[in-house]
Design a protein around this motif. Structure first.
Motif, mmCIF file in Angstrom:
data_model
loop_
_atom_site.group_PDB
_atom_site.id
_atom_site.type_symbol
_atom_site.label_atom_id
_atom_site.label_comp_id
_atom_site.label_asym_id
_atom_site.label_seq_id
_atom_site.Cartn_x
_atom_site.Cartn_y
_atom_site.Cartn_z
ATOM 1 N N UNK A 233 92.107 -21.246 18.941
ATOM 2 C CA UNK A 233 92.772 -21.795 20.116
ATOM 3 C C UNK A 233 94.115 -22.448 19.790
ATOM 4 N N UNK A 234 94.892 -22.633 20.845
ATOM 5 C CA UNK A 234 96.118 -23.438 20.809
ATOM 6 C C UNK A 234 95.850 -24.745 21.560
ATOM 7 N N UNK A 235 96.771 -25.695 21.411
ATOM 8 C CA UNK A 235 96.683 -26.896 22.239
ATOM 9 C C UNK A 235 96.749 -26.521 23.726
ATOM 10 N N UNK A 236 97.570 -25.520 24.052
ATOM 11 C CA UNK A 236 97.636 -25.106 25.462
ATOM 12 C C UNK A 236 96.268 -24.641 25.953
ATOM 13 N N UNK A 237 95.558 -23.856 25.124
ATOM 14 C CA UNK A 237 94.203 -23.400 25.486
ATOM 15 C C UNK A 237 93.287 -24.600 25.737
ATOM 16 N N UNK A 238 93.414 -25.612 24.887
ATOM 17 C CA UNK A 238 92.537 -26.778 25.007
ATOM 18 C C UNK A 238 92.823 -27.533 26.307
ATOM 19 N N UNK A 239 94.109 -27.660 26.645
ATOM 20 C CA UNK A 239 94.462 -28.333 27.903
ATOM 21 C C UNK A 239 93.768 -27.632 29.080
ATOM 22 N N UNK A 240 93.738 -26.301 29.053
ATOM 23 C CA UNK A 240 93.096 -25.545 30.137
ATOM 24 C C UNK A 240 91.584 -25.780 30.145
ATOM 25 N N UNK A 241 90.970 -25.747 28.972
ATOM 26 C CA UNK A 241 89.508 -25.924 28.958
ATOM 27 C C UNK A 241 89.077 -27.353 29.298
ATOM 28 N N UNK A 242 90.021 -28.294 29.187
ATOM 29 C CA UNK A 242 89.679 -29.681 29.527
ATOM 30 C C UNK A 242 89.812 -29.985 31.021
ATOM 31 N N UNK A 243 90.336 -29.041 31.796
ATOM 32 C CA UNK A 243 90.528 -29.313 33.233
ATOM 33 C C UNK A 243 89.264 -29.825 33.930
ATOM 34 N N UNK A 244 88.102 -29.160 33.743
ATOM 35 C CA UNK A 244 86.891 -29.674 34.412
ATOM 36 C C UNK A 244 86.497 -31.071 33.938
ATOM 37 N N UNK A 245 86.737 -31.364 32.658
ATOM 38 C CA UNK A 245 86.425 -32.693 32.121
ATOM 39 C C UNK A 245 87.301 -33.740 32.818
ATOM 40 N N UNK A 246 88.570 -33.416 32.988
ATOM 41 C CA UNK A 246 89.503 -34.356 33.617
ATOM 42 C C UNK A 246 89.138 -34.567 35.093
ATOM 43 N N UNK A 247 88.787 -33.477 35.767
ATOM 44 C CA UNK A 247 88.340 -33.588 37.169
ATOM 45 C C UNK A 247 87.180 -34.569 37.279
ATOM 46 N N UNK A 248 86.205 -34.438 36.391
ATOM 47 C CA UNK A 248 85.027 -35.295 36.425
ATOM 48 C C UNK A 248 85.391 -36.734 36.032
ATOM 49 N N UNK A 249 86.273 -36.861 35.036
ATOM 50 C CA UNK A 249 86.730 -38.198 34.610
ATOM 51 C C UNK A 249 87.362 -38.953 35.767
ATOM 52 N N UNK A 250 88.110 -38.251 36.586
ATOM 53 C CA UNK A 250 88.806 -38.867 37.715
ATOM 54 C C UNK A 250 87.825 -39.411 38.763
ATOM 55 N N UNK A 251 86.594 -38.844 38.781
ATOM 56 C CA UNK A 251 85.595 -39.257 39.785
ATOM 57 C C UNK A 251 84.690 -40.359 39.287
ATOM 58 N N UNK A 252 84.700 -40.625 37.974
ATOM 59 C CA UNK A 252 83.722 -41.517 37.360
ATOM 60 C C UNK A 252 84.199 -42.961 37.289
ATOM 61 N N UNK A 253 83.266 -43.858 36.943
ATOM 62 C CA UNK A 253 83.621 -45.264 36.685
ATOM 63 C C UNK A 253 83.938 -45.417 35.185
ATOM 64 N N UNK A 254 83.333 -46.416 34.510
ATOM 65 C CA UNK A 254 83.655 -46.624 33.092
ATOM 66 C C UNK A 254 83.069 -45.512 32.220
ATOM 67 N N UNK A 255 83.941 -44.881 31.463
ATOM 68 C CA UNK A 255 83.515 -43.803 30.566
ATOM 69 C C UNK A 255 84.050 -44.085 29.168
ATOM 70 N N UNK A 256 83.211 -43.826 28.166
ATOM 71 C CA UNK A 256 83.646 -43.841 26.768
ATOM 72 C C UNK A 256 83.512 -42.429 26.230
ATOM 73 N N UNK A 257 84.626 -41.854 25.806
ATOM 74 C CA UNK A 257 84.586 -40.522 25.204
ATOM 75 C C UNK A 257 84.682 -40.649 23.688
ATOM 76 N N UNK A 258 83.648 -40.162 22.999
ATOM 77 C CA UNK A 258 83.692 -40.066 21.537
ATOM 78 C C UNK A 258 84.098 -38.627 21.236
ATOM 79 N N UNK A 259 85.334 -38.461 20.809
ATOM 80 C CA UNK A 259 85.875 -37.109 20.720
ATOM 81 C C UNK A 259 86.531 -36.796 19.392
#
Ligand code: F6P
Length: 192
Positions: free
Chosen positions: A117-143
């Protein structure tokens, strides 16, 4: 206001060996980070609710293991796939694929590893994660380093060309608090 916490996994065996990718366990220092992380987080948010998101890779799951919160694993949070270079050191990559190595330096955001993958590919695959993050309260991501660069750039609105160079150190919790314009940020580093 709700907060989003980011942390890389504790130091892994591959980090110690300078190898990229893989699915190695934590080193001894990494385990110390996992042990101290719960206190840092609870000191910060008290008894407010929090959910912990990890990738499917064992170094993030091990880092989260002592946190007394609900946890969720996301395949989309797995580290950037380095394809044929997975498990190699940067020195080995430069030896084996000198042109690729130079191309990556030239345009790190768009460079795609062979079979990976490229960083660009990763940005695309993270879209659903970001959508969900925007709807949530306190989140801790261990990444992972590349993943957290993409998420951090999203919340701070940083340009693509800077994204692959953002500094996300080990053993550091980054706290983002979204405001009307932009995010407040605090960083906490554990001396390990
Ligand atoms: O070395 C740790 C790591 O997370 C690797 O697994 C990953 O390939 C790399 O960092 C990403 O950083 P960079 O894009 O700067 O090589």
């Amino acid at each position: 206001p709700r907060s989003i916490f980011f942390s890389r996994h504790g130091e892994s065996q591959f980090n110690v060996e300078g190898k990229i990718g893989g699915d190695s366990p934590l080193s001894e220092r990494g385990m110390q980070y996992a042990n101290k992380l719960p206190e840092l987080i609870t000191d910060n948010i008290g008894d407010a609710p929090l959910t912990v998101w990890t990738s499917t890779l064992q170094r993030t799951i091990q880092t989260a293991q002592f946190l007394p919160y609900n946890k969720l694993t996301w395949k989309s949070l797995d580290e950037l796939d380095a394809g044929v270079c997975d498990g190699m050191t940067y020195e080995e990559i430069e030896q084996a694929y000198p042109e690729d190595f130079a191309n990556r330096d030239e345009d790190k955001f768009n460079y795609r590893y062979r079979g990976g993958e490229s960083y660009r590919d990763v940005v695309v695959r993270l879209e659903p994660v970001i959508m969900e993050l925007e709807r949530q309260e306190n989140i801790l991501i261990i990444g992972h380093q590349a993943i957290l660069r993409c998420l951090y750039a999203y919340f701070h609105n940083l340009p693509h060309e800077d994204l692959p160079y953002i500094k996300i150190p080990l053993h550091t919790v980054i706290k983002l608090t979204p405001r009307a314009y932009g995010c407040d940020e605090e960083r906490y580093t554990l001396p390990i």
